[in-house]
Design an enzyme around this catalytic site. Structure first.
Site, PDB file in Angstrom:
ATOM      1  N   ALA A  68       0.870  -1.173   0.000  1.00 19.25           N
ATOM      2  CA  ALA A  68       0.000   0.000   0.000  1.00 19.25           C
ATOM      3  C   ALA A  68       0.905   1.220   0.000  1.00 19.25           C
ATOM      4  O   ALA A  68       2.068   1.136   0.403  1.00 19.25           O
ATOM      5  CB  ALA A  68      -0.871  -0.018   1.241  1.00 19.25           C
ATOM      6  N   GLY A 114       0.794  -5.082   0.908  1.00 22.05           N
ATOM      7  CA  GLY A 114      -0.362  -5.177   0.000  1.00 22.05           C
ATOM      8  C   GLY A 114      -0.023  -5.848  -1.321  1.00 22.05           C
ATOM      9  O   GLY A 114      -0.909  -6.392  -1.989  1.00 22.05           O
ATOM     10  N   GLU A 117      -0.201  -9.431  -0.536  1.00 15.71           N
ATOM     11  CA  GLU A 117      -1.628  -9.702  -0.309  1.00 15.71           C
ATOM     12  C   GLU A 117      -2.386  -9.759  -1.638  1.00 15.71           C
ATOM     13  O   GLU A 117      -3.297 -10.566  -1.815  1.00 15.71           O
ATOM     14  CB  GLU A 117      -2.216  -8.645   0.627  1.00 15.71           C
ATOM     15  CG  GLU A 117      -1.683  -8.827   2.054  1.00 15.71           C
ATOM     16  CD  GLU A 117      -2.012  -7.678   2.987  1.00 15.71           C
ATOM     17  OE1 GLU A 117      -1.685  -6.525   2.620  1.00 15.71           O
ATOM     18  OE2 GLU A 117      -2.583  -7.909   4.060  1.00 15.71           O
ATOM     19  N   GLU A 137       4.634  -5.194   7.439  1.00 16.61           N
ATOM     20  CA  GLU A 137       3.831  -4.161   8.108  1.00 16.61           C
ATOM     21  C   GLU A 137       4.252  -3.872   9.546  1.00 16.61           C
ATOM     22  O   GLU A 137       4.205  -2.722   9.983  1.00 16.61           O
ATOM     23  CB  GLU A 137       2.341  -4.551   8.088  1.00 16.61           C
ATOM     24  CG  GLU A 137       1.652  -4.322   6.756  1.00 16.61           C
ATOM     25  CD  GLU A 137       1.802  -5.484   5.784  1.00 16.61           C
ATOM     26  OE1 GLU A 137       2.634  -6.391   6.033  1.00 16.61           O
ATOM     27  OE2 GLU A 137       1.095  -5.488   4.772  1.00 16.61           O
TER      28      GLU A 137
HETATM   29  N1  COA Z   1       4.605   3.138  -0.579  1.00 17.40           N
HETATM   30  C1  COA Z   1       4.990   4.304  -1.106  1.00 17.40           C
HETATM   31  N2  COA Z   1       6.127   4.457  -1.791  1.00 17.40           N
HETATM   32  C2  COA Z   1       6.905   3.380  -1.932  1.00 17.40           C
HETATM   33  C3  COA Z   1       6.562   2.132  -1.404  1.00 17.40           C
HETATM   34  C4  COA Z   1       5.342   2.030  -0.697  1.00 17.40           C
HETATM   35  N3  COA Z   1       4.921   0.883  -0.175  1.00 17.40           N
HETATM   36  N4  COA Z   1       7.548   1.240  -1.689  1.00 17.40           N
HETATM   37  C5  COA Z   1       8.464   1.927  -2.403  1.00 17.40           C
HETATM   38  N5  COA Z   1       8.084   3.215  -2.547  1.00 17.40           N
HETATM   39  C6  COA Z   1       8.796   4.304  -3.248  1.00 17.40           C
HETATM   40  C7  COA Z   1       9.975   4.824  -2.437  1.00 17.40           C
HETATM   41  O1  COA Z   1       9.527   5.760  -1.484  1.00 17.40           O
HETATM   42  C8  COA Z   1      10.789   5.446  -3.535  1.00 17.40           C
HETATM   43  O2  COA Z   1      10.205   6.671  -3.901  1.00 17.40           O
HETATM   44  P1  COA Z   1      11.138   7.984  -4.169  1.00 17.40           P
HETATM   45  O3  COA Z   1      12.050   7.572  -5.292  1.00 17.40           O
HETATM   46  O4  COA Z   1      10.174   9.050  -4.537  1.00 17.40           O
HETATM   47  O5  COA Z   1      11.882   8.216  -2.905  1.00 17.40           O
HETATM   48  C9  COA Z   1      10.588   4.493  -4.709  1.00 17.40           C
HETATM   49  O6  COA Z   1       9.375   3.796  -4.424  1.00 17.40           O
HETATM   50  C10 COA Z   1      11.707   3.488  -4.871  1.00 17.40           C
HETATM   51  O7  COA Z   1      11.850   2.790  -3.635  1.00 17.40           O
HETATM   52  P2  COA Z   1      13.240   2.703  -2.818  1.00 17.40           P
HETATM   53  O8  COA Z   1      12.908   2.477  -1.388  1.00 17.40           O
HETATM   54  O9  COA Z   1      14.107   3.888  -3.138  1.00 17.40           O
HETATM   55  O10 COA Z   1      13.864   1.395  -3.470  1.00 17.40           O
HETATM   56  P3  COA Z   1      14.915   0.397  -2.794  1.00 17.40           P
HETATM   57  O11 COA Z   1      15.402  -0.485  -3.893  1.00 17.40           O
HETATM   58  O12 COA Z   1      15.911   1.143  -1.988  1.00 17.40           O
HETATM   59  O13 COA Z   1      14.043  -0.473  -1.752  1.00 17.40           O
HETATM   60  C11 COA Z   1      12.114  -1.732  -1.039  1.00 17.40           C
HETATM   61  C12 COA Z   1      13.024  -1.324  -2.211  1.00 17.40           C
HETATM   62  C13 COA Z   1      10.929  -2.492  -1.623  1.00 17.40           C
HETATM   63  C14 COA Z   1      12.888  -2.639  -0.069  1.00 17.40           C
HETATM   64  C15 COA Z   1      11.630  -0.476  -0.286  1.00 17.40           C
HETATM   65  O14 COA Z   1      11.084   0.415  -1.246  1.00 17.40           O
HETATM   66  C16 COA Z   1      10.567  -0.742   0.754  1.00 17.40           C
HETATM   67  O15 COA Z   1      10.877  -1.233   1.828  1.00 17.40           O
HETATM   68  N6  COA Z   1       9.307  -0.370   0.451  1.00 17.40           N
HETATM   69  C17 COA Z   1       8.219  -0.461   1.390  1.00 17.40           C
HETATM   70  C18 COA Z   1       7.716  -1.870   1.520  1.00 17.40           C
HETATM   71  C19 COA Z   1       6.655  -1.959   2.585  1.00 17.40           C
HETATM   72  O16 COA Z   1       6.872  -1.732   3.758  1.00 17.40           O
HETATM   73  N7  COA Z   1       5.444  -2.303   2.144  1.00 17.40           N
HETATM   74  C20 COA Z   1       4.332  -2.508   3.018  1.00 17.40           C
HETATM   75  C21 COA Z   1       3.491  -1.313   3.093  1.00 17.40           C
HETATM   76  S1  COA Z   1       2.143  -1.537   4.226  1.00 17.40           S
END
Ligand code: COA
Length: 262
Positions: A68, A114, A117, A137
């Site tokens: 999400a 999500g 999910e 989460e």
């Molecule tokens: N919601 C909003 N934005 C998200 C996102 C999410 N769930 N997951 C990734 N993004 C965005 C990042 O903020 C970033 O945006 P920006 O370039 O404007 O800063 C972009 O996507 C790229 O992600 P980034 O974190 O820079 O890539 P990474 O390769 O360093 O890391 C992940 C990849 C997937 C490990 C990391 O993005 C992450 O942990 N995301 C969240 C996952 C999460 O907790 N999901 C559950 C949500 S309830």
């Protein structure tokens, strides 16, 4: 022509609707508009005769869906949090699980929160070898809210589900395969082909029987229903369908069935 938007691309290829969540710069995170667009596409597809099955994937090489949209819900209240979850269940996750045509997740990279999910709401999961799957989460101080607490346990068993959810650990494609979270693992290049291989098999089968099978399998996971009783009822009903007439006649006449989905 099926609805396609900036955030949700949709294309019908030989009876298979390929839906691509298209926010690659945000790793295809599900914001409100993406949920709305995805819902509209699914509603349309449900009613389209020419759509026999659905594949859902994410744009780009890196992510299926990274969850999400965290930025969007950062300031939500208790009530808004509840709404976020219930609207999501209704519009996407339960909707996909109960879809009348098979839905395959083509998991092409990160499937987190999500995103996992979403993959778990689909009927079948094909996963690319670079994929990372998890429910992180609790790292954010929330719990999975799009069915993850329930569907992960159904797929991998309670013990592994507890571990994945409380540690927030991601698992790779091979573990996902071993644990039953992935039906198949392929290279990223082969991912859609493997999905099309599955949909090609489905396409030769009775759409009416396939729809009923989905309904009855799901009934077994619905605490308000007795899956065995639903099975007896639906098994009986299938004898009244055109597809049954056609399927049995084709077998006895030693020819291929031409199902009409009636
Ligand atoms: N919601 C909003 N934005 C998200 C996102 C999410 N769930 N997951 C990734 N993004 C965005 C990042 O903020 C970033 O945006 P920006 O370039 O404007 O800063 C972009 O996507 C790229 O992600 P980034 O974190 O820079 O890539 P990474 O390769 O360093 O890391 C992940 C990849 C997937 C490990 C990391 O993005 C992450 O942990 N995301 C969240 C996952 C999460 O907790 N999901 C559950 C949500 S309830």
């Amino acid at each position: 022509m099926i609805m396609t938007s900036e955030l949700v691309l949709a294309e019908i290829k030989n009876g298979v609707l390929v839906i691509t969540v298209n926010r690659p710069d945000k790793l295809n995170a599900l914001n409100k508009q993406t949920i709305e667009d995805l819902h509209e596409t699914l509603v349309e597809a449900e009613n389209m005769k020419e759509v026999n099955s659905v594949i859902i994937t994410g744009a780009g090489q890196k992510a299926f869906v990274a969850g999400a949209d965290i930025a969007e819900f950062a300031n939500y209240s208790v009530e808004q949090g509840k709404q976020l979850s219930s609207i999501g269940h209704f519009k996407i996750f339960n909707f996909i699980e109960n879809f009348t045509k098979p839905v395959i997740a083509a998991v092409n990279g990160f499937a987190l929160g999500g995103g996992l999910e979403l993959a778990m709401a689909c009927h079948i999961r094909v996963v690319s070898d670079n994929a990372k799957m998890g429910l992180p989460e609790v790292s954010l101080g929330v719990i999975p809210g799009y069915g993850g607490t329930q569907r992960l346990a159904q797929l991998v068993g309670k013990g592994k589900a507890f571990e994945m959810i409380v540690t927030a650990d991601m698992i790779g494609a091979q573990d996902a395969l071993k644990w039953g979270l992935a039906n198949y693992v392929t290279t990223q290049d082969e991912l859609l082909n493997k999905c099309f291989e599955i949909t090609a098999k489905i396409q030769t089968k009775s759409p009416t029987a396939v729809k009923t099978a989905i309904k009855v399998i799901n009934a077994g996971y619905n605490s308000k229903l007795n899956g065995y009783e639903v099975e007896i009822e639906e098994f009986g009903k299938s004898f009244g369908t055109g597809d049954f007439q056609e399927g049995v006649s084709a077998f006895l006449e030693k020819r291929k069935a031409g199902f009409k989905g009636n």
